[in-house]
Design an enzyme around this catalytic site. Sequence first.
Site, mmCIF file in Angstrom:
data_model
loop_
_atom_site.group_PDB
_atom_site.id
_atom_site.type_symbol
_atom_site.label_atom_id
_atom_site.label_comp_id
_atom_site.label_asym_id
_atom_site.label_seq_id
_atom_site.Cartn_x
_atom_site.Cartn_y
_atom_site.Cartn_z
ATOM 1 N N ARG A 199 -2.098 -6.214 -8.237
ATOM 2 C CA ARG A 199 -1.071 -7.232 -8.045
ATOM 3 C C ARG A 199 -1.121 -8.306 -9.116
ATOM 4 N NH1 ARG A 199 -3.205 -8.289 -2.177
ATOM 5 N NH2 ARG A 199 -4.974 -8.288 -3.566
ATOM 6 N N SER A 255 -3.201 -7.294 2.908
ATOM 7 C CA SER A 255 -3.514 -7.203 4.332
ATOM 8 C C SER A 255 -3.931 -8.558 4.876
ATOM 9 C CB SER A 255 -4.636 -6.179 4.567
ATOM 10 O OG SER A 255 -4.203 -4.889 4.235
ATOM 11 N N HIS A 258 0.839 -1.203 0.000
ATOM 12 C CA HIS A 258 0.000 0.000 0.000
ATOM 13 C C HIS A 258 0.873 1.252 0.000
ATOM 14 C CE1 HIS A 258 -3.098 -2.580 2.309
ATOM 15 N NE2 HIS A 258 -3.609 -2.374 1.107
ATOM 16 N N LYS A 292 -15.977 -7.655 3.977
ATOM 17 C CA LYS A 292 -14.919 -8.090 4.887
ATOM 18 C C LYS A 292 -15.451 -8.031 6.316
ATOM 19 C CE LYS A 292 -11.122 -6.669 1.920
ATOM 20 N NZ LYS A 292 -9.900 -5.866 1.803
#
Length: 166
Positions: free
Chosen positions: A91, A129, A17, A41
């Site tokens: 990514r 994360s 990040h 989440k």
Amino acid sequence: MRTAICPGSFDPITLGHLNIIRRCTKIFDRVVVCIMVNSTKTSPMFSVEERVDMVKRVVSRFPNVTVDFSDGLLAEYARQFEGAVVVKGLRAASDFEYEFQMDLINKNINPQLETMFLTASGKYTFLSSSVVREMARYGADLTGLVPEEIKSEIEIKAKQWRRNNG
């Protein structure tokens, strides 16, 4: 003034990040890191307040970066910044598919909102994360994955989790 919005849950913020944020500081006059609530989440490791505090400390080295929080839609949040551009790090191809979908939804809500994709630096393509949380819960070394300023906080939170769930 060109403003970038770097949205995310940042639970916790990683060096990946931070790499995207640092690169944005060179492209945009102003960078807003916005901690967003992601309804998909569940069970975050850190509260929103904790995440805002951690991110503020980590980005304090960048004079053109501010930190904010929103529990609404990103496209609505962005309306307060004229000509804002959402910047998302990618990514892998799977990130692109998801973020491309989000861009189309955001454009439907806020047609003026542009999205820019930055590919992750090679050494961070595996980093998320979720990976950090999982490694921390097993007591793995987080060196090179998260900013040093917050590493001990993550380790302490993970120890608490292990005590309560182990």
